[in-house]
Scaffold this motif. Structure first.
Motif, short mmCIF file in Angstrom:
data_model
loop_
_atom_site.label_atom_id
_atom_site.label_comp_id
_atom_site.label_asym_id
_atom_site.label_seq_id
_atom_site.Cartn_x
_atom_site.Cartn_y
_atom_site.Cartn_z
N LYS A 92 0.84 -1.21 0.00
CA LYS A 92 0.00 0.00 0.00
C LYS A 92 0.87 1.26 0.00
O LYS A 92 0.59 2.22 -0.74
CB LYS A 92 -0.94 0.03 1.19
CG LYS A 92 -1.86 1.26 1.18
CD LYS A 92 -2.78 1.32 2.35
CE LYS A 92 -3.77 2.50 2.22
NZ LYS A 92 -3.09 3.81 2.13
N LEU A 93 1.93 1.26 0.81
CA LEU A 93 2.80 2.43 0.86
C LEU A 93 3.38 2.77 -0.51
O LEU A 93 3.34 3.92 -0.95
CB LEU A 93 3.96 2.19 1.85
CG LEU A 93 3.65 2.04 3.33
CD1 LEU A 93 4.95 1.90 4.11
CD2 LEU A 93 2.85 3.22 3.85
N VAL A 94 3.94 1.75 -1.16
CA VAL A 94 4.58 2.01 -2.45
C VAL A 94 3.55 2.34 -3.52
O VAL A 94 3.79 3.20 -4.38
CB VAL A 94 5.48 0.81 -2.87
CG1 VAL A 94 4.66 -0.37 -3.37
CG2 VAL A 94 6.49 1.24 -3.91
N SER A 95 2.38 1.71 -3.46
CA SER A 95 1.34 2.01 -4.45
C SER A 95 0.85 3.44 -4.32
O SER A 95 0.65 4.14 -5.33
CB SER A 95 0.16 1.04 -4.28
OG SER A 95 0.56 -0.29 -4.51
N ASP A 96 0.65 3.90 -3.09
CA ASP A 96 0.15 5.26 -2.87
C ASP A 96 1.08 6.32 -3.46
O ASP A 96 0.63 7.25 -4.13
CB ASP A 96 -0.05 5.53 -1.38
CG ASP A 96 -1.28 4.84 -0.80
OD1 ASP A 96 -2.16 4.45 -1.59
OD2 ASP A 96 -1.36 4.71 0.43
N THR B 297 10.83 6.65 0.84
CA THR B 297 11.79 6.31 1.88
C THR B 297 11.31 6.79 3.25
O THR B 297 11.36 6.05 4.24
CB THR B 297 13.18 6.91 1.56
OG1 THR B 297 13.64 6.38 0.32
CG2 THR B 297 14.18 6.58 2.66
N LYS B 298 10.82 8.03 3.31
CA LYS B 298 10.31 8.57 4.57
C LYS B 298 9.10 7.77 5.05
O LYS B 298 8.98 7.46 6.24
CB LYS B 298 9.92 10.05 4.39
CG LYS B 298 11.10 10.99 4.33
CD LYS B 298 10.63 12.44 4.23
CE LYS B 298 11.81 13.41 4.24
NZ LYS B 298 11.34 14.82 4.10
N SER B 299 8.19 7.46 4.14
CA SER B 299 6.98 6.71 4.50
C SER B 299 7.33 5.33 5.01
O SER B 299 6.77 4.85 6.01
CB SER B 299 6.06 6.61 3.28
OG SER B 299 4.92 5.85 3.56
N TRP B 300 8.28 4.66 4.35
CA TRP B 300 8.67 3.31 4.75
C TRP B 300 9.30 3.32 6.14
O TRP B 300 8.96 2.51 7.01
CB TRP B 300 9.63 2.72 3.71
CG TRP B 300 9.69 1.22 3.76
CD1 TRP B 300 8.97 0.33 3.03
CD2 TRP B 300 10.53 0.44 4.64
NE1 TRP B 300 9.30 -0.95 3.39
CE2 TRP B 300 10.24 -0.92 4.36
CE3 TRP B 300 11.48 0.75 5.60
CZ2 TRP B 300 10.88 -1.95 5.03
CZ3 TRP B 300 12.11 -0.28 6.27
CH2 TRP B 300 11.81 -1.61 5.98
N LYS B 301 10.25 4.25 6.34
CA LYS B 301 10.94 4.30 7.63
C LYS B 301 10.00 4.69 8.76
O LYS B 301 10.11 4.17 9.88
CB LYS B 301 12.12 5.28 7.54
CG LYS B 301 13.27 4.76 6.69
CD LYS B 301 14.43 5.73 6.65
CE LYS B 301 15.60 5.16 5.86
NZ LYS B 301 16.73 6.12 5.78
#
Length: 377
Positions: free
Chosen positions: A296-300, A321-325
């Motif tokens: 979901k994070l990468v798709s958004d 990168t910020k969202s993942w971390k």
């Protein structure tokens, strides 16, 4: 050589890759998913999924309980010297095999318009703000974006010279399915010297038994049977389960070189997803949930980029990168710490005594390695 052009190429058809491909296709983007294996296929995996991902799976059009998933609400932990503690899971989860879940998501992806190609990626080149993905059978695919969802350890990691791949990993994973008596609503984590084993039910009333151990602990024994008899079965709970159930597989599934080293969410402009971006220790029991949530994070962020809401590729990569971390950084740190503590054979029983005296700590620790239910806008 044939050349086709699409919006996004997803490399790897596990949970992260499949969910990402379905998500993008729902937004009318053209997606090619490349997976070297054919479905259905068993994988070494704990097969327990946190309920945090249920709202997202519902959005994608997948209901695990329609495919026999078991609802799990209880948790049990035992140490190698046979001390135990039990508690309710704060959020709960469900048990479903990768054999079933990956296959059903694959069918959903195809029905959603995703083009699935069974082949091996041999190279990905990035030039003039565009990717060219080369396949072993000769096809090349042009795309604006590439997602790396190729799992724990891949030849592509070597090809891209990723830092973590340079170091040998000391971990070995073993999995079997069995038939017998075990509560539908419980996930158990049984510690033994040098490792730990997760136990939970999946569809068809199969019991998933999946353990991880250090290669050093394993190599002194002549095969899996001797290792289990000499080490694993010192934990009475594990001994009872293995001896009172009938294995479904002809032979156990194994995987080696499992790496929990830090990875980068973006490499060579490829957005990494699932285990390709980072793995939490199986002791924390949430690898499948993390993989699905990372989809979901990468798709958004990709959708925002393709719709020109994110103006440059650099901003896209920084945003992801910020969202993942932000989403997974604390989980991974806590997971590493918990795994380290329980690997100390002398310390694990003392920790369990502490947790018995302070039982409110267990739900808190579980919350730190799991997320809240995904909010769907």
């Amino acid at each position: 050589m044939t050349l086709r052009s699409v919006d996004v190429v997803v490399i790897g058809g596990g949970l992260a890759g499949l969910c990402c491909a379905i998500h993008l296709s729902k937004h009318q983007f053209s997606v090619v998913l490349i997976e070297k294996n054919h479905y259905p296929k068993h994988k070494v995996c704990g097969e327990y999924v946190s309920n945090e991902v249920l709202p997202y799976l519902d959005y994608l059009g997948f209901n695990p309980f329609s495919h026999g998933a078991k609802s799990i609400t209880e948790f049990e932990l035992t140490t190698h010297n046979n001390k135990s503690i039990s508690t309710k899971l704060p959020l709960g989860g469900f048990g479903i095999s990768r054999f079933k879940m990956d296959y059903e998501l694959y069918l959903l992806a195809q029905n959603s318009g995703v083009k699935v190609i069974h082949d091996t990626v041999i190279d990905v080149q990035f030039e003039e703000d565009n990717f060219t993905t080369a396949l072993k059978l000769g096809e090349s695919i042009s795309s604006k974006l590439v997602v790396g969802a190729f799992g724990k350890r891949s030849n592509l990691d070597i090809h891209f010279k990723r830092n973590f791949i340079k170091k040998k990993s000391p971990y070995l994973g073993v999995k079997v399915h069995a038939k017998g008596e075990f509560p539908d609503d419980k996930v158990a984590l049984h510690n033994f010297k040098g490792g730990y084993c997760g136990v939970s039910k999946v569809e068809d009333n199969h019991i998933n038994l999946c353990y991880i151990t250090s290669y050093n602990a394993f190599k002194t024994y002549k095969g899996i049977d001797q290792f289990q008899k000499s080490v694993v079965f010192k934990n009475r709970a594990l001994s009872h389960i293995f001896k009172q159930t009938d294995q479904v597989f002809d032979n156990p599934l194994t995987i080696s070189q499992i790496s929990f080293a830090t990875k980068k969410p973006v490499e060579n402009h490829i957005l990494m997803c699932g285990d390709s971006a980072g793995m939490i220790h199986p002791l924390c029991g949430n690898g499948m949930g993390m993989a699905i949530r990372s989809a979901k994070l990468v798709s958004d962020v990709m959708i925002d980029f393709l719709n020109h809401k994110i103006s440059t590729r650099q901003r896209l990569e920084v945003a992801y990168t910020k969202s993942w971390k932000k989403t997974f950084g604390l989980r991974l740190k806590v997971g590493h710490s918990i795994a380290y503590l329980f690997r100390q054979d002398w310390l694990a029983p003392k920790l369990l005594v502490l947790l018995r005296g302070l039982p409110f700590l267990i739900p808190q620790i579980i919350r730190m390695t799991h997320g809240k239910p995904i909010k769907m806008e």
